[in-house]
Scaffold this active site. Sequence first.
Site, PDB file in Angstrom:
ATOM      1  N   ARG A 170       0.852  -1.191   0.000  1.00 13.80           N
ATOM      2  CA  ARG A 170       0.000   0.000   0.000  1.00 13.80           C
ATOM      3  C   ARG A 170       0.886   1.238   0.000  1.00 13.80           C
ATOM      4  NH1 ARG A 170      -3.004   2.817   4.612  1.00 13.80           N
ATOM      5  NH2 ARG A 170      -4.399   4.245   3.513  1.00 13.80           N
ATOM      6  N   HIS A 218      -3.144  11.001   0.940  1.00  6.68           N
ATOM      7  CA  HIS A 218      -2.655  10.669   2.278  1.00  6.68           C
ATOM      8  C   HIS A 218      -2.104  11.946   2.906  1.00  6.68           C
ATOM      9  CE1 HIS A 218      -1.224   7.135   4.883  1.00  6.68           C
ATOM     10  NE2 HIS A 218      -0.969   8.236   5.579  1.00  6.68           N
ATOM     11  N   GLU A 221      -7.779   8.013   6.303  1.00  2.64           N
ATOM     12  CA  GLU A 221      -8.126   8.485   7.639  1.00  2.64           C
ATOM     13  C   GLU A 221      -8.753   9.878   7.671  1.00  2.64           C
ATOM     14  OE1 GLU A 221      -4.958   8.119  10.464  1.00  2.64           O
ATOM     15  OE2 GLU A 221      -4.788   5.954  10.209  1.00  2.64           O
ATOM     16  N   TYR A 249      -5.227   0.548  15.456  1.00  4.66           N
ATOM     17  CA  TYR A 249      -4.024   0.498  16.280  1.00  4.66           C
ATOM     18  C   TYR A 249      -4.271   0.187  17.753  1.00  4.66           C
ATOM     19  CZ  TYR A 249      -1.357   2.611  12.449  1.00  4.66           C
ATOM     20  OH  TYR A 249      -0.743   2.854  11.253  1.00  4.66           O
TER      21      TYR A 249
END
Length: 617
Positions: free
Chosen positions: A197, A243, A289, A421
Site C-alpha cells: 500500500r 494521504h 483516515e 491500532y
Amino acid sequence: MNRRHRQSTGKTFYKGINVVTSRARERLVVQAPVSSSSGPPRPRLSSSGGGKGSSDGTGRRHHIRGLPRGACALWVLGLTGTASLAIGLLLLMIGADHRLLMATDEVDARVLSALPDPPSACTSDLRQRIAWGVGTSAYQIEGAWNADGKSASIWDTWAHSPGKIQNGDTGDVATDHYHKFEEDIKTMAALGIKHYRMSISWTRLMPDGGRGTHVSRAGVKFYTALLAELQAAGITPVVTLYHWDLPQSLQDLYGGFMDPQFVDDYVYYVDAAFRELGHLVRHWITFNEPMSICQLGYGIGVFAPGVEAGSTGQYKCGHHLLLAHARAVQLYRGKYQKEQGGRISLTISGHWGRPASENSEADAKAAEAYVEFQVGWLADPLFLGDYPKAMRDTQKGLPKFTAEQKALVMGSVDFLSLNFYTAHFVKAPPPGAPKTQLYEEALHDAQGNPPGNSSDVFWLFDTPWAMRKMLAWVSKRYGRPEVWVTENGVPLRDEAGLAVLDALKDTARIEFYRGYLDGLCRAVRDDGVNLSAYFAWSLLDNFEWTEGYRARFGLVAVDRRARGLTRFPKLSAYWLSHHFFKHAPAEIACLEIKSCGGQAHQHRRHLAGLAAADDER
C-alpha cells in the site's frame, strides 16, 4: 503487570537465541540452544567483521547479486536459503562493510525454529488465504519535496514552520524513496512481500492542484516507473490517492476541505491519476483516515494545515471529503472500472472504546457512542446512508445530506478499509455535561492503569484483544462486508535512542504483531469476519508527522546518520516474512461478490462458501 515495550542494549535471550552485541565493528556471536537430548551439543555459530566472505564451516561462499545494501540478512530467514543466522545478523548489525552481501545456500532449521511461532489462530489455511502486505505514504518516505516541478503541500509548509515538528524535522528528504525506490522494492521482494500500500503525492502529479491545471510529466514518469517496477517484482500495489498532502495552493485559495470547491478539484486530480496510472493499478483508496485529516487538521489544528475550527470544522471537512470520495468513485465506476478492472474504497480509522468500569452500563453505553463517533461517523454514510443517529441528534454542526447526496455516498466502497491500532478507556460524561457530550475519553482508568502496554507515542497502547472486537463490530454493524485492515503497527518505546544495531532486535514488535494477528485471525475464524487483506505499518522507519523521525513504526530501519540512508531489516520483518508474507496469495481475494465486476479471483468461490457455512451456524 504494566510491561513497557523496551529494547535491551545489552544481552538478550529470545526463544533460544542468545544475541550478544556491543558497538559497531565488534564481534557478534549467535549461539543456538544446546539440546537436552543425548549426543553432542549443537555447534556454536560465530563470525566476525573481517574478511570478504562468510563461511558455514564447509568453506562454501556465495555472493548475493542484485540485493540492496543492508538487505542481505533477509536471506537468513530462508528467503533463498542460508545456514547461519550469525552470518546474516553480522552483515546487518556490524555495518563495517555493507559490500559483504553473502550467504550460504542451505536453510538452517535452527534459525527457523528459533523464530516465535505464528499465533495459533492464524492457521496455515488462513495465512494462505489472506493477503498480507505492508504500507507507506508519499510524504513520509519520498523526499525530493521540490524536485522535478513538485510544488508545496500543506505538510511541506507545516514542517517548514518552526516549532511544529519535533527536532525541527521535515519530509524534505524523508527516506529518499524518490531516488531509492528500486532498492526498496528489492527489499520487499526479498522479504516475500506481494502486496504494498502506497500513496501518490497530489503536488507531484499535479503541481498547481486545481481544475484546468497541467499534469506533470515528471510526476507521471516517476509513478509509472515505480508501479512498473512493483509489477515486475510480483508486488501488487494498493494506491491511496490522498494521504494528507493537500496542495498548499488550494488551502490558500479557498481553505481546502472547508470549501465545497474542494470536491471538484479533487475529482479533477483523481481523473488524471486514473487516466495516467490506472493501467498499472487494480486497487484504489480515495482518502486515508478522514478522522486525522478533519479532526486534527481542521478541528483542533495540531496537524497541517492547523485550522482550529472545532467540531464544526471537523464535520464540515468530513462532509466535503465524503462527497469528494463519492464523486471520485462515481467517476471511476463510470469511466475506468470496466476497462481497468479495479476496485476502490476509502480508509477509515478509529480506536476501540473500552468501558472504564466493566460493570457500569453507563460506561458501556458511552463506549458504544465513542466507537460510533470514531468509525460510524464515516462508515455509516457509506454503508447505511447517513450519519449515526446519536450524532444527528446531538451534534448541531453536523451537515445534512440531500437525498441525492445520500444515494451518491451510500454504496460507494467496494470493501471496508480500516486502519486500527489501539483502544482507549471511555466513561460516561459527568452530571451536568452538555447534551452534545456522550462520552469522556481517557488514557488511564481510575487506578491510573493504561488500557495496555505503552508505546513511543502517547495515544497508542498494546491492546491486541481490541482488534477482534473492532473487526466484529464493523462486521455486525455493516452486514459482513469485505474488510481490509490497511494499517496496524507500533513504535517501540525509546527505539529512536538506540544504535541501529540494537534497534534491529525488536522482539517486542514481534509480540505486538503476534497479539494483534491472533485477534484478527480469531475474528475471521470465530466471528465470521469477511477479511481478505492486512497491511502492516510500516515498511520503513519514516517521517512520522509531528513526531518527526523519533517514533519508528518500520519493519526496516533507516540509518539516518549514514549518508545513503542505509536500510536494515529488523527481526520483526523476518518473522512476518517467514510466517505471513511468503504464504500470501498473489491476488487479494474479492469477497464482496457484487463489487467483483465478474473477475475470476482465485479464492472468491472458496471464501464465499466459507461465509455461507458460517451463516448456517
